[in-house]
Design a protein around this motif. Structure first.
Motif, PDB file in Angstrom:
ATOM      1  N   VAL A  83       0.839  -1.200   0.000  1.00  0.00           N
ATOM      2  CA  VAL A  83       0.000   0.000   0.000  1.00  0.00           C
ATOM      3  C   VAL A  83       0.874   1.251   0.000  1.00  0.00           C
ATOM      4  CG1 VAL A  83      -1.719   1.291   1.320  1.00  0.00           C
ATOM      5  CG2 VAL A  83      -1.932  -1.186   1.087  1.00  0.00           C
ATOM      6  N   ALA A  84       2.013   1.178   0.689  1.00  0.00           N
ATOM      7  CA  ALA A  84       2.873   2.361   0.756  1.00  0.00           C
ATOM      8  C   ALA A  84       3.567   2.624  -0.572  1.00  0.00           C
ATOM      9  CB  ALA A  84       3.922   2.185   1.859  1.00  0.00           C
ATOM     10  N   PHE A  85       4.045   1.572  -1.226  1.00  0.00           N
ATOM     11  CA  PHE A  85       4.938   1.810  -2.361  1.00  0.00           C
ATOM     12  C   PHE A  85       4.290   1.619  -3.723  1.00  0.00           C
ATOM     13  CE2 PHE A  85       7.884   1.300   1.145  1.00  0.00           C
ATOM     14  CZ  PHE A  85       8.706   2.372   0.927  1.00  0.00           C
ATOM     15  N   MET A  99      -3.317   9.869  -3.470  1.00  0.00           N
ATOM     16  CA  MET A  99      -2.434   8.702  -3.497  1.00  0.00           C
ATOM     17  C   MET A  99      -1.322   8.837  -2.469  1.00  0.00           C
ATOM     18  SD  MET A  99      -1.939   6.916  -7.148  1.00  0.00           S
ATOM     19  CE  MET A  99      -1.993   8.335  -8.186  1.00  0.00           C
ATOM     20  N   ASN A 100      -0.866  10.046  -2.233  1.00  0.00           N
ATOM     21  CA  ASN A 100       0.136  10.237  -1.198  1.00  0.00           C
ATOM     22  C   ASN A 100      -0.438   9.892   0.171  1.00  0.00           C
ATOM     23  OD1 ASN A 100       2.864  11.193  -1.937  1.00  0.00           O
ATOM     24  ND2 ASN A 100       1.696  12.677  -3.137  1.00  0.00           N
ATOM     25  N   PHE A 101      -1.711  10.217   0.368  1.00  0.00           N
ATOM     26  CA  PHE A 101      -2.331   9.892   1.652  1.00  0.00           C
ATOM     27  C   PHE A 101      -2.390   8.377   1.832  1.00  0.00           C
ATOM     28  CE2 PHE A 101      -5.812   9.101   4.549  1.00  0.00           C
ATOM     29  CZ  PHE A 101      -5.461   9.922   5.596  1.00  0.00           C
ATOM     30  N   VAL A 102      -2.792   7.675   0.768  1.00  0.00           N
ATOM     31  CA  VAL A 102      -2.845   6.208   0.828  1.00  0.00           C
ATOM     32  C   VAL A 102      -1.466   5.656   1.146  1.00  0.00           C
ATOM     33  CG1 VAL A 102      -3.209   4.119  -0.560  1.00  0.00           C
ATOM     34  CG2 VAL A 102      -4.798   6.039  -0.747  1.00  0.00           C
ATOM     35  N   SER A 103      -0.451   6.205   0.466  1.00  0.00           N
ATOM     36  CA  SER A 103       0.908   5.731   0.667  1.00  0.00           C
ATOM     37  C   SER A 103       1.341   5.924   2.122  1.00  0.00           C
ATOM     38  CB  SER A 103       1.828   6.495  -0.290  1.00  0.00           C
ATOM     39  OG  SER A 103       3.164   6.201  -0.012  1.00  0.00           O
TER      40      SER A 103
END
Lengths: 659, 204
Positions: A459-461, A488-492
């Motif tokens: 999920v991070a990368f 997407m940055n928030f998900v990461s």
């Protein structure tokens, strides 16, 4: 002054006990005493037993891993939403530089060497690492180098030019102050330590193997660490030369990287990546070694394609030195040259694929035992294959130029390094923890640990691939809301926190199990290599009688198959002095008994020498003359370290047999 | 007989020698490892020299090439030191302490000589380390090699002192042999560096 020991002194120093009888005998008790480190504070700093030093080394590298992880989490928090104010650009530059530097130089390579220092002597069936004092010295130098870098960071002198410190940014004109100097000296410390460890591992693997363990029977993990050590010998000098030239440009006015005076900025990139690309494989090949150790045990069968595996490791090591320019596709190098490096980058997929097919064949034909170590290995397949695929994409010059310096590259390198090294490493911890401590880690927590790390990592990368293709550049401390990258940055960031929770659970599991885990016994997993023949944790001397090896998996097959030989084949060694640290040295290829080498006793000199080295390296950041006067205490300590005592010589003479 | 023998199910190694020369010794392997590392450093420094040169229109960038006299004399002195070095090695391997002492002392005398000449070499480079990139790499090459001369001289001196006053055992003959092995490397690595510093600056 009478320095040479007298006849009487030599007779009095003669050893009394020789090994051979197994555990429980007076000889075994003498061995335990002989190979123990001394108690007390001075004893603690004088310790040289390879297992003591290795465990300290592993703990030190894992603490740096924790620090690097916290820095990563801070970066993710800063990037979680556009225009975030958690930290400013100056702090962010230090944080991402410290993160990359920590993970590459203070964690990834040294942790592998630390594990090797513990396991290689056990796996080859001997009682010590070659050069135990030098090994202790390398450990202390490493610790002091890491502490220096962090001390500088805490007084706002943290390195801030990226983990690869490109000039001209890192040069004297654009990075005044001491920040980059600390970075460059950190290189000197860690590479000195790594080179020393490499020599220690090479000598152990080539000269201290149990009789009968021919090169053709050496465990694949030892092969992996041997190949890694050879790569270190030829890769690390490049970065030491590069960083020394950098610090000289900064401190004494040389012009290596100064175009105005005939220097060249790309020289840095060439030298750095001549080290930097092999570095990736220095991290990755030990991971392959872990996998080759874990898979046969959990597939309950010998490794398929041993010879192909060894040749693939060696081929990977050679090819790794022909790839460095693919980090420089965005520079003005000749296009024909780039094509060559594209081809080499694609070619390295061949030995890697060979190994993957051998593992798959082993797993396919084995009876699988789904325990936590195997889960981490299976995750390796998934993550590394994705990282390898993006690697092939990046090897093509036109695509490389498109996504250069974007988050696509960040995603790729984390898939390769975390998938290729960190997941196997955690699997290795679960696998060998019972050997290190005598206790099992909790399977239940292990599964939670695994799934949190696996899901959290992806999920991070994974979103970073997409962010990169949308054009988000790496090394920016923030971005505008209009870019549309916020979600997407928030998900990461959420994924990164899950990953961190997984690592935290590992720490909890390790600490709990160390005190309260189920007793492991010698061989809890049913492994085939020699470390499982030793007790858990191993006695100070590892083996009370050194084994004689007749197959590739000596625990599974102690004697050759077929009817018992007449006269019976030897199963163990006898005749080493039990009240001295005497060890059997064997020949390089066939492991025939050759020489008895007496190893040194514990000593404070390695620690003292590391302190003197630290004074030399750190002071030279502030005055170049430290290189001269700083050598004096180092030379004095090395001389004292070398100079024999009369009593020691008497003991050696009592045992001496000339060749 | 110095060999391992099988007794029952045990392999008796008690009659093996307690040291051995060349590749039989683990310290020899460590020395070889250091040689591999240092040879790589020299090779990369030489590669750097030619890399910088390939980007320059004139070479040396300014001024004239180093004067040949002292560097050439020093090369001959270093080559000459190989003879006592070889004799010290042979004496050690024959367990002849007094000869090993003698030839180590001769080696040291020659070492002192080439360290003194090295000072004149630095003075005849005709450039400074901070003059330009050419000066930087030439000083670095000569400096790197000088570090090897100094450290090798120092550890040979300590070993020679031990031969004269210290408590000795057979294994110190192995140390003398390995010290000579490293000395070979220090001299051998000088030859390409000599050619680069003194002659590559003259070829066009």
């Amino acid at each position: 002054m009478k320095r040479q020991p007298s006849e009487q002194e030599i007779r009095d120093a003669a050893p009394r006990l020789r090994d051979g009888p197994g555990p429980g005998s007076p000889e075994a008790r003498a061995l335990d005493e002989t190979w123990s480190d001394a108690p007390g504070l001075i004893g603690w700093f004088s310790a040289i037993n390879h297992k003591t030093i290795a465990l300290r080394f592993v703990v030190a590298t894992m603490l740096f891993f924790g620090a690097g992880g916290i820095l990563a989490a801070l970066m993710r928090l800063q990037l979680a939403r556009p225009g975030n104010k958690l930290m400013g650009p100056d702090m962010y530059n230090q944080v991402f530089t410290m993160h990359g530097t920590t993970m590459m130089f203070l964690f990834a390579v040294p942790v592998m060497q630390a594990v090797a220092v513990y396991l290689v002597p056990l796996m080859v069936g001997t009682r010590s690492i070659a050069f135990p004092r030098l090994n202790a010295y390398a450990f202390w130098v490493f610790v002091f180098g890491g502490l220096m870098l962090y001390a500088a960071f805490f007084v706002n002198a943290g390195a801030d030019a990226g983990w690869f410190s490109y000039v001209p940014l890192a040069g004297p004109d654009f990075s005044p102050g001491k920040r980059v100097d600390f970075w460059a000296q950190m290189i000197t410390y860690t590479e000195l330590s790594a080179i020393v460890e490499a020599i220690v591992v090479i000598t152990t693997a080539l000269k201290l193997r149990a009789p009968g363990m021919t090169l053709n029977r050496m465990p694949l993990f030892v092969w992996a660490m041997l190949v890694t050590a050879f790569m270190i010998l030829f890769a690390m000098p490049a970065v030491m030369l590069a960083s020394t030239a950098l610090i000289m440009d900064r401190l004494v006015g040389t012009h290596f990287y100064n175009p105005a005076e005939g220097g060249d900025a790309l020289l840095w990139q060439h030298l750095f990546w001549f080290f930097g690309h092999p570095e990736v494989y220095l991290i990755f090949i030990p991971g392959l070694g872990f996998i080759s150790a874990i898979i046969p045990t959990f597939a309950r069968r010998p490794m398929f394609g041993y010879t192909a595996m060894v040749l693939s490791l060696i081929a990977t090591a050679f090819l790794a030195f022909g790839l460095w320019v693919h980090h420089m596709f965005a520079t003005n190098l000749p296009e024909l040259g780039k094509s060559f490096f594209t081809a080499a980058s694609m070619m390295i997929a061949i030995p890697t694929a060979t190994q993957i097919f051998c593992w798959l064949a082993t797993l396919w034909t084995g009876r699988l035992n789904f325990k936590t170590p195997l889960l981490f290995v299976l995750a390796f397949f998934f993550i590394l294959v994705l990282g390898g695929l993006t690697g092939i994409i990046l090897a093509a010059v036109p695509i490389n130029l498109q996504v250069h310096d974007s988050y696509f590259v960040v995603a790729h390198l984390h898939y390769v390094l975390i998938g290729g090294a960190v997941f196997p490493l955690f699997g290795a911890f679960y696998y060998w923890f019972p050997k290190f401590t005598g206790r099992m880690m909790s399977e239940r927590l292990g599964r939670w640990n695994f799934w949190l790390m696996f899901v959290g990592f992806n999920v991070a990368f994974f979103p970073m691939h997409l962010l990169g293709m949308q054009g988000m550049p790496r090394r920016v401390y923030t971005y505008q809301a209009e870019s549309g990258w916020g979600q997407m940055n928030f998900v990461s960031t959420a994924g990164a926190l899950v990953l961190a929770a997984g690592v935290l659970l590992f720490v909890i599991n390790a600490l709990r199990s160390w005190h309260a885990g189920a007793a492991a016994g010698n061989d809890p997993w049913g492994g085939g290599t020699l470390e499982w023949a030793a007790s858990s944790p191993p006695a100070p001397c590892n083996f009370h009688a050194l084994p004689v090896v007749h197959s590739r998996d000596p625990v599974w097959q102690p004697l050759p198959s077929g009817p018992p030989a007449q006269p019976p084949l030897p199963t163990h060694v006898m005749g080493l002095t039990a009240d001295e640290r005497q060890l059997l040295v064997t020949t390089v290829v066939d492991a025939r008994p050759d020489v008895l080498h007496t190893f040194p006793r514990p000593s404070i000199w390695p620690f003292a020498c590391a302190v003197a080295t630290t004074v030399l390296f750190t002071a030279s950041i502030f005055t170049a003359w430290a290189v001269v006067w700083g050598m004096v205490p180092v030379a004095i300590i090395l001389t004292l370290w070398f100079w024999p005592h009369r009593h020691e010589t008497a003991r050696h003479l009592a045992m001496e047999r000339k060749p | 007989m110095t060999a391992a023998r099988v007794r029952g199910t045990a392999l008796d190694v008690s009659s093996l020698p307690t040291y051995g020369f060349s590749h039989r010794s683990i310290v020899w392997w460590a020395t070889l490892g250091m040689i591999a590392v240092e040879a790589t450093v020299f090779a990369l420094a030489i590669a750097t020299y030619f890399y910088l040169r390939s980007h320059a229109t004139t070479w040396p960038l300014a001024g004239k090439p180093p004067d040949l006299l002292w560097g050439t004399i020093n090369t001959l002195v270093m080559l000459g030191s190989l003879l006592p070095n070889h004799l010290a090695k042979k004496a050690a391997e024959k367990d002849n302490v007094s000869r090993a002492r003698l030839w180590m002392a001769v080696c040291l005398a020659m070492g002192l000589l080439f360290l003194v000449i090295r000072i004149f070499e630095f003075r005849s480079l005709n450039t400074g380390w901070d003059t330009d990139a050419y000066g930087s790499i030439v000083w670095t090459l000569l400096g790197l090699h000088t570090v090897h001369l100094v450290t090798d001289f120092y550890d040979s001196a300590v070993l020679t002192l031990l031969l004269f006053i210290g408590p000795l055992e057979g294994r110190h003959m192995q140390d003398v042999s390995e010290n000579a092995f490293y000395w070979y490397f220090v001299v051998a690595s000088w030859l390409p560096i000599y050619l680069v510093i003194y002659w590559a600056a003259r070829l066009h």
